[in-house]
Design a protein around this motif. Structure first.
Motif, PDB file in Angstrom:
ATOM      1  N   SER A 144       0.833  -1.198   0.000  1.00 55.31           N
ATOM      2  CA  SER A 144       0.000   0.000   0.000  1.00 55.31           C
ATOM      3  C   SER A 144       0.866   1.246   0.000  1.00 55.31           C
ATOM      4  O   SER A 144       2.011   1.220   0.477  1.00 55.31           O
ATOM      5  CB  SER A 144      -0.914   0.019   1.235  1.00 55.31           C
ATOM      6  OG  SER A 144      -1.692   1.194   1.274  1.00 55.31           O
TER       7      SER A 144
ATOM      8  N   ILE B 181       0.356   2.480   4.242  1.00 55.42           N
ATOM      9  CA  ILE B 181       0.402   1.246   5.027  1.00 55.42           C
ATOM     10  C   ILE B 181      -0.084   1.454   6.453  1.00 55.42           C
ATOM     11  O   ILE B 181      -0.662   0.541   7.063  1.00 55.42           O
ATOM     12  CB  ILE B 181       1.836   0.656   5.003  1.00 55.42           C
ATOM     13  CG1 ILE B 181       1.780  -0.855   5.252  1.00 55.42           C
ATOM     14  CG2 ILE B 181       2.749   1.374   5.971  1.00 55.42           C
ATOM     15  CD1 ILE B 181       1.197  -1.660   4.140  1.00 55.42           C
TER      16      ILE B 181
ATOM     17  N   PHE C  40       3.463  -7.136   6.141  1.00 58.83           N
ATOM     18  CA  PHE C  40       3.395  -5.832   5.494  1.00 58.83           C
ATOM     19  C   PHE C  40       4.694  -5.610   4.720  1.00 58.83           C
ATOM     20  O   PHE C  40       5.768  -5.512   5.318  1.00 58.83           O
ATOM     21  CB  PHE C  40       3.191  -4.732   6.525  1.00 58.83           C
ATOM     22  CG  PHE C  40       1.880  -4.827   7.246  1.00 58.83           C
ATOM     23  CD1 PHE C  40       0.717  -4.345   6.671  1.00 58.83           C
ATOM     24  CD2 PHE C  40       1.808  -5.409   8.511  1.00 58.83           C
ATOM     25  CE1 PHE C  40      -0.506  -4.435   7.336  1.00 58.83           C
ATOM     26  CE2 PHE C  40       0.605  -5.503   9.189  1.00 58.83           C
ATOM     27  CZ  PHE C  40      -0.556  -5.024   8.596  1.00 58.83           C
TER      28      PHE C  40
END
Length: 268
Positions: free
Chosen positions: A180, A183, A198
């Motif tokens: 992303s 994030i 992540f």
């Protein structure tokens, strides 16, 4: 000769190149790239140089309308008149449908391979992702929250919840790899009850590194983003592959989403 205008971000550029390459192959004529947009708009760099794309002469004079058919994409869904363009056409648009280039898919999969020099340091992580029941989850926010992107809009949390619920019911033993441009929002908003990691920005430091690692995943939950569309399309195919995409791609309902997803993708 076909001339294609290349503009905007990495995913857009891939769609544009693919459409131009396809029409040039259809007519068996050379392809030229018009890169003049990058001199006018410095916000997005030319990105096809990251890939094994054939290098074309891009030092083009502005073509004359007396000698070229100027063709502007008429709408967001697949244009049935595209392949009726003559072999001396200048194309301007986004061309976001596999239908424009399905006939040269194998060629594009080779050309859209990220050059080793940009990702060789990610070999270990890439192998790890490929060897697991890996799922890429991509959340695009960042620029989509800025003025000028209202026609796209940010996907709702409900979309990601539905996608994760679908995975739980169909794909045992998976691990999420989360990418992303925001994030922290993802960490504080989406609840994950399965193994996950992540990636952005803990491992990668550039968009092409994100692109490469996303592509290594077996399955995908993509955003309404041409960036993640391409990582899913370029990932290794299998009969069991799951690719989930939003049913409604554009916040502006006047724009049709009907031809963006590939036929085997799951729309939620």
């Amino acid at each position: 000769m076909i001339i294609i205008e290349i503009k905007k971000g990495l995913g857009n550029q891939l769609f544009q190149y693919a459409a131009g390459k396809s029409l040039a192959a259809f007519h068996r004529v050379p392809l030229k790239l018009d890169l003049s947009s990058f001199y006018r708009d410095k916000s997005r760099p030319y990105s096809l140089s990251f890939f094994e794309v054939e290098q074309f002469d891009t030092s083009l004079p502005v073509p004359s309308s007396q000698h070229y058919n100027f063709y502007h994409e008429p709408f967001a869904h697949f244009d049935e008149g595209f392949f009726k363009c003559p072999p001396y056409s200048y194309l301007s648009g986004f061309w976001q449908s596999e239908k424009y280039f399905a006939g040269i898919a194998d060629v594009l999969r080779k050309e859209f391979r990220v050059k080793d020099q940009y990702v060789s340091h990610l070999t270990v992580k890439a192998a790890e992702i490929r060897n697991e029941e890996s799922v890429c989850l991509h959340v695009r926010r960042g620029d989509y929250l800025q003025p000028g992107y209202e026609f796209l809009g940010v996907l709702s949390l409900k979309y990601y919840i539905r996608a994760l619920d679908y995975l739980k019911s169909t794909l045992p033993g998976y691990k999420l790899y989360i990418f992303s441009d925001d994030i922290e929002w993802v960490k504080h908003t989406i609840k994950f009850d399965s193994p996950h990691e992540f990636i952005s920005p803990s491992i990668q430091s550039s968009s092409i590194e994100d692109f490469y690692l996303m592509q290594q995943c077996r399955h995908h939950i993509i955003a309404n983003s041409s960036f993640s569309w391409w990582t899913a399309w370029l990932s290794e195919k299998s009969d069991s592959q799951i690719i989930i995409c939003p049913k409604i791609w554009f916040a502006d309902r006047r724009l049709s989403s009907e031809d963006i997803a590939s036929a085997s993708w799951i729309r939620l």
